[in-house]
Design a protein around this motif. Structure first.
Motif, PDB file in Angstrom:
ATOM      1  N   MET A  83       0.822  -1.201   0.000  1.00 45.12           N
ATOM      2  CA  MET A  83       0.000   0.000   0.000  1.00 45.12           C
ATOM      3  C   MET A  83       0.863   1.261   0.000  1.00 45.12           C
ATOM      4  N   MET A  84       1.961   1.226   0.747  1.00 45.19           N
ATOM      5  CA  MET A  84       2.829   2.391   0.848  1.00 45.19           C
ATOM      6  C   MET A  84       3.546   2.703  -0.459  1.00 45.19           C
ATOM      7  N   VAL A  85       3.666   1.703  -1.331  1.00 46.18           N
ATOM      8  CA  VAL A  85       4.324   1.921  -2.624  1.00 46.18           C
ATOM      9  C   VAL A  85       3.610   3.010  -3.417  1.00 46.18           C
ATOM     10  N   TRP A  86       2.259   3.022  -3.346  1.00 49.67           N
ATOM     11  CA  TRP A  86       1.514   4.069  -4.057  1.00 49.67           C
ATOM     12  C   TRP A  86       0.990   5.147  -3.107  1.00 49.67           C
ATOM     13  N   GLY A 144       6.357   9.893 -10.075  1.00 50.33           N
ATOM     14  CA  GLY A 144       5.375   9.365 -11.016  1.00 50.33           C
ATOM     15  C   GLY A 144       6.008   8.458 -12.050  1.00 50.33           C
ATOM     16  N   ILE A 145       7.178   8.848 -12.531  1.00 46.62           N
ATOM     17  CA  ILE A 145       7.893   8.021 -13.497  1.00 46.62           C
ATOM     18  C   ILE A 145       8.361   6.721 -12.850  1.00 46.62           C
ATOM     19  N   SER A 146       8.823   6.792 -11.606  1.00 45.58           N
ATOM     20  CA  SER A 146       9.374   5.631 -10.904  1.00 45.58           C
ATOM     21  C   SER A 146       8.332   4.546 -10.678  1.00 45.58           C
ATOM     22  N   ILE A 147       7.101   4.960 -10.338  1.00 48.23           N
ATOM     23  CA  ILE A 147       6.068   3.960 -10.040  1.00 48.23           C
ATOM     24  C   ILE A 147       5.043   3.825 -11.159  1.00 48.23           C
ATOM     25  N   GLY A 148       5.246   4.575 -12.252  1.00 45.42           N
ATOM     26  CA  GLY A 148       4.330   4.479 -13.377  1.00 45.42           C
ATOM     27  C   GLY A 148       2.958   5.040 -13.095  1.00 45.42           C
ATOM     28  N   MET A 149       2.903   6.225 -12.461  1.00 40.04           N
ATOM     29  CA  MET A 149       1.628   6.867 -12.151  1.00 40.04           C
ATOM     30  C   MET A 149       1.509   8.158 -12.970  1.00 40.04           C
ATOM     31  N   PRO A 150       0.789   8.118 -14.108  1.00 41.54           N
ATOM     32  CA  PRO A 150       0.707   9.272 -15.010  1.00 41.54           C
ATOM     33  C   PRO A 150       0.153  10.535 -14.356  1.00 41.54           C
ATOM     34  N   LEU A 151      -0.751  10.358 -13.386  1.00 41.12           N
ATOM     35  CA  LEU A 151      -1.356  11.518 -12.732  1.00 41.12           C
ATOM     36  C   LEU A 151      -0.294  12.427 -12.129  1.00 41.12           C
TER      37      LEU A 151
END
Length: 254
Positions: A83-86, A144-151
């Motif tokens: 959960m903490m990853v995101w 965002g780039i590291s975890i692949g979160m475009p938002l």
């Protein structure tokens, strides 16, 4: 700390809901009318608190993410780590969004009060938060780039553009007469976009999760910015013609 965070969250949500409605009053009211001025001031002060409380809650969440977001939930350590990853990067996003809201709504009133006298906007107390957005936006974009979160990537870019444009307006040697009108209007609409984005990305996503599961939830997160930018561009052109402000000198923030 959890009690303070929870109390602040409830106040934040309550005032944010009011801001969602109050935002439209100065938009539809006759410019310069009593309703326009009073509603605009009300929106301004509410948004300062909403943004300030958002910054405070984000910092608390960053300082103690497990204590704030997990608390007494009976879940495994493995689930907490996943959960903490995101969760932590999303907290960075909320911090950036709160900073963006603070800077934008404050600039809307700052440009209005300063009008042609932009010297009063060149102090460190005014530009400090704007300059701070540069490293924070870069960091959030990298997350965002590291975890692949475009938002996170999208709003990092929006925040950088906003900070650059505010700085350009403040420090540019010459701007068009009455450019402050467009600056005020653009920044105020930008603050409205921010509060609606916060609603859809933080609270509204629970409502839309049934219709937009998984990665499709980004559609609801980006709805407010896309619609807001479209409306802003259309109305910006209208006010440029109405107040005879040259398009190349009227800077756009969003």
């Amino acid at each position: 700390m959890l009690t303070f965070h929870t109390t602040l969250l409830y106040i934040h949500i309550f005032l944010g809901a009011i801001a969602l409605m109050v935002f439209w009053l100065p938009i539809i009211a006759r410019k310069g009318s009593k309703l326009h001025i009073n509603a605009g001031n009300m929106f301004y002060y509410i948004m300062l608190f909403v943004a300030g409380s958002g910054i405070a809650m984000s910092l608390i969440g960053m300082a103690d993410p497990v204590g704030i977001y997990v608390n007494s939930k009976q879940i495994s350590m493995e689930h907490i780590e996943k959960m903490m990853v995101w969760r932590i990067p999303f907290t960075y996003f909320l911090l950036l969004l709160s900073m963006l809201t603070w800077v934008t709504v404050r600039h809307a009133i700052g440009a209005l009060r300063a009008k042609a006298n932009r010297d009063m906007l060149r102090s460190w107390t005014y530009q400090g938060p704007v300059f701070l957005m540069f490293p924070v936006a870069v960091f959030v974009g990298w997350q965002g780039i590291s975890i692949g979160m475009p938002l996170l990537i999208i709003f990092a870019i929006v925040s950088l553009i906003t900070a650059i444009n505010i700085s350009m307006y403040v420090f540019k040697k010459v701007v068009a007469p009455r450019a402050w009108i467009i600056e005020h209007f653009s920044a105020m609409v930008g603050a409205g976009i921010a509060v609606y984005t916060a609603f859809f990305s933080a609270g509204g996503r629970k409502v839309f999760s049934e219709w937009l599961p998984g990665e499709w939830q980004i559609v609801s997160w980006l709805a407010a910015p896309v619609i807001g930018l479209t409306v802003l561009m259309a109305l910006k052109g209208y006010y440029q013609r109405k107040y005879k402000v040259q398009a190349d000198n009227a800077l756009q923030h969003r």
